[in-house]
Write an enzyme that holds these catalytic residues in place. Sequence first.
Site, short mmCIF file in Angstrom:
data_model
loop_
_atom_site.label_atom_id
_atom_site.label_comp_id
_atom_site.label_asym_id
_atom_site.label_seq_id
_atom_site.Cartn_x
_atom_site.Cartn_y
_atom_site.Cartn_z
N HIS A 67 0.91 -1.20 -0.09
CA HIS A 67 -0.01 0.01 -0.04
C HIS A 67 0.94 1.17 0.01
O HIS A 67 1.75 1.36 0.97
CB HIS A 67 -0.76 -0.06 1.23
N HIS B 13 -0.87 10.95 -2.15
CA HIS B 13 -2.20 10.42 -1.68
C HIS B 13 -3.25 11.53 -1.44
O HIS B 13 -4.33 11.53 -1.79
CB HIS B 13 -2.00 9.31 -0.53
#
Length: 297
Positions: A59, A101
């Site tokens: 991730h 992100h």
Amino acid sequence: MLRSAVRSAAAGLVLLFAAVLAADAGVQGGGVAAAPPAPVRLVSAKKGLPLDGPTVIAHRGAAKYAPENTLAAVDEADRRGVEWVENDVQRTKDGKLIVIHDATLKRTTNVEKVYPDRSPWRVGDFTAAEIARLDAGSWFGKKFAGERVPTLASYLNRMERNDQRLLLEIKNPEKYPGIEKQILAQLRSSGWLDATHVMDGLVIQSFGVAAVRRVHTLQPDVRTAVLGTPSRAQLPEYARFADWINPPYKSLSSAYVSAVQSLWGPHADRLEVHTWGVSVGQAKRAFSAYSVDGVIL
């Protein structure tokens, strides 16, 4: 390459492990076992992250060990034997694709220090050259001082060097009209839309269902994934343009995973489930009790 040889050598063990997991899921469910998942592959011959098993996806790179979405995180995932890496792509004010992100630069860079008068420091309010000045590593640890927010092009080049596979998330697609076409153009320019990558090394995902649909329309051979937990009633429609459904762990149930895996996607393969928001212990349960195809850890 060495990793290709590892994949071939591991194939028999992978099939056996998948069968064991499927049987275990049936026993724990107390009834007839769900259809076993399609063959899955080991991460590598090395131990991946803290978890081995069916597909493990790092991730934001190995974000527990290096600053997320940086080249250092890509390299750390590779060092730990993880082939699949997930990242997030957004667009700068001057139209460049970068890997980050958050909607703002505040949490993972020193933007407040470098540009103190430009709050709230939204990604789309800065040019690529301005973002390139930022330190994206010191917040995580001194050893990563000077790490930069990578462009998508540099990120793809590093992954290619490492022989890794990419789960690319289009972040906030509603903020960046046309970003799907732009991402595909960059992937093509970087050599990532050839048969090898498209068949076994690239998936594009988003919470934005319309964005996933657009990717499929623009480049039908590329595999795509919908993030979230669509209702079971929606699944047959989603199977027309998505190959994976990627729900959070907290929403998983054996019945839901079975419902997804009972459908066939646009590339004549069974739909897969890759869950996220998991601890190592939850990831192991996701494999054994729910028979998911992979975890984003």
